[in-house]
Design a protein around this motif. Structure first.
Motif, PDB file in Angstrom:
ATOM      1  N   HIS A 183       0.830  -1.205   0.000  1.00 39.99           N
ATOM      2  CA  HIS A 183       0.000   0.000   0.000  1.00 39.99           C
ATOM      3  C   HIS A 183       0.864   1.254   0.000  1.00 39.99           C
ATOM      4  O   HIS A 183       0.586   2.221  -0.710  1.00 39.99           O
ATOM      5  N   HIS A 184       1.918   1.240   0.793  1.00 36.90           N
ATOM      6  CA  HIS A 184       2.821   2.387   0.863  1.00 36.90           C
ATOM      7  C   HIS A 184       3.464   2.647  -0.498  1.00 36.90           C
ATOM      8  O   HIS A 184       3.515   3.798  -0.964  1.00 36.90           O
ATOM      9  N   LEU A 185       3.944   1.609  -1.144  1.00 41.24           N
ATOM     10  CA  LEU A 185       4.581   1.775  -2.452  1.00 41.24           C
ATOM     11  C   LEU A 185       3.570   2.256  -3.493  1.00 41.24           C
ATOM     12  O   LEU A 185       3.864   3.146  -4.307  1.00 41.24           O
ATOM     13  N   PHE A 186       2.376   1.683  -3.454  1.00 40.54           N
ATOM     14  CA  PHE A 186       1.339   2.088  -4.403  1.00 40.54           C
ATOM     15  C   PHE A 186       0.975   3.557  -4.211  1.00 40.54           C
ATOM     16  O   PHE A 186       0.904   4.331  -5.164  1.00 40.54           O
ATOM     17  N   LEU A 187       0.742   3.940  -2.970  1.00 40.82           N
ATOM     18  CA  LEU A 187       0.367   5.324  -2.702  1.00 40.82           C
ATOM     19  C   LEU A 187       1.502   6.282  -3.046  1.00 40.82           C
ATOM     20  O   LEU A 187       1.257   7.407  -3.511  1.00 40.82           O
ATOM     21  N   GLY A 188       2.733   5.859  -2.843  1.00 40.59           N
ATOM     22  CA  GLY A 188       3.880   6.713  -3.230  1.00 40.59           C
ATOM     23  C   GLY A 188       3.902   6.955  -4.717  1.00 40.59           C
ATOM     24  O   GLY A 188       4.165   8.067  -5.175  1.00 40.59           O
ATOM     25  N   ARG A 189       3.626   5.920  -5.519  1.00 40.52           N
ATOM     26  CA  ARG A 189       3.622   6.096  -6.982  1.00 40.52           C
ATOM     27  C   ARG A 189       2.429   6.937  -7.422  1.00 40.52           C
ATOM     28  O   ARG A 189       2.532   7.816  -8.258  1.00 40.52           O
ATOM     29  N   VAL A 190       1.265   6.681  -6.832  1.00 44.89           N
ATOM     30  CA  VAL A 190       0.043   7.384  -7.245  1.00 44.89           C
ATOM     31  C   VAL A 190       0.121   8.847  -6.847  1.00 44.89           C
ATOM     32  O   VAL A 190      -0.212   9.735  -7.623  1.00 44.89           O
ATOM     33  N   LEU A 191       0.567   9.122  -5.615  1.00 40.94           N
ATOM     34  CA  LEU A 191       0.638  10.504  -5.161  1.00 40.94           C
ATOM     35  C   LEU A 191       1.648  11.301  -5.971  1.00 40.94           C
ATOM     36  O   LEU A 191       1.439  12.490  -6.243  1.00 40.94           O
ATOM     37  N   GLY A 192       2.699  10.655  -6.377  1.00 39.39           N
ATOM     38  CA  GLY A 192       3.691  11.340  -7.226  1.00 39.39           C
ATOM     39  C   GLY A 192       3.087  11.731  -8.558  1.00 39.39           C
ATOM     40  O   GLY A 192       3.372  12.801  -9.090  1.00 39.39           O
ATOM     41  N   LYS A 193       2.241  10.910  -9.134  1.00 44.29           N
ATOM     42  CA  LYS A 193       1.611  11.200 -10.424  1.00 44.29           C
ATOM     43  C   LYS A 193       0.480  12.224 -10.258  1.00 44.29           C
ATOM     44  O   LYS A 193       0.262  13.053 -11.129  1.00 44.29           O
ATOM     45  N   VAL A 194      -0.220  12.147  -9.149  1.00 44.54           N
ATOM     46  CA  VAL A 194      -1.350  13.061  -8.938  1.00 44.54           C
ATOM     47  C   VAL A 194      -0.854  14.479  -8.707  1.00 44.54           C
ATOM     48  O   VAL A 194      -1.442  15.434  -9.203  1.00 44.54           O
TER      49      VAL A 194
END
Length: 91
Positions: free
Chosen positions: A78-89
């Protein structure tokens, strides 16, 4: 009996009485220390029995560790996913 013989007898009687008192005192101390040791051993025995009953379910420890590892791995995903998504958002 001469007076010097009588004096020696009294010295021997007093010395014997002192020795008897010293032996009685030392034996009393020994009995007290043995009782203290016995009480402390009983306390330690109770603690060890409590520890044995607390660890009687150790078979569950590996299962619990595996599940905790699973939860940690899921949190990392979850942490890795949110890190990638938040970076794109944010971009």
């Amino acid at each position: 009996m001469s007076s010097s013989d009588e004096t020696l007898w009294w010295i021997a009687i007093v010395a014997g009485f002192v020795v008897v008192l010293a032996v009685a005192g030392l034996l009393s101390l020994l009995i007290r220390y043995v009782r203290v040791i016995d009480e402390r051993v009983a306390g330690i025995r109770g603690t060890l029995r409590a520890a044995a009953s607390n660890t009687s379910d150790t078979a569950l420890i590996p299962e619990t560790a595996g599940r905790v590892d699973g939860v940690l791995a899921e949190g990392l995903r979850h942490h890795l996913f949110l890190g990638r998504v938040l970076g794109k958002v944010k971009s």
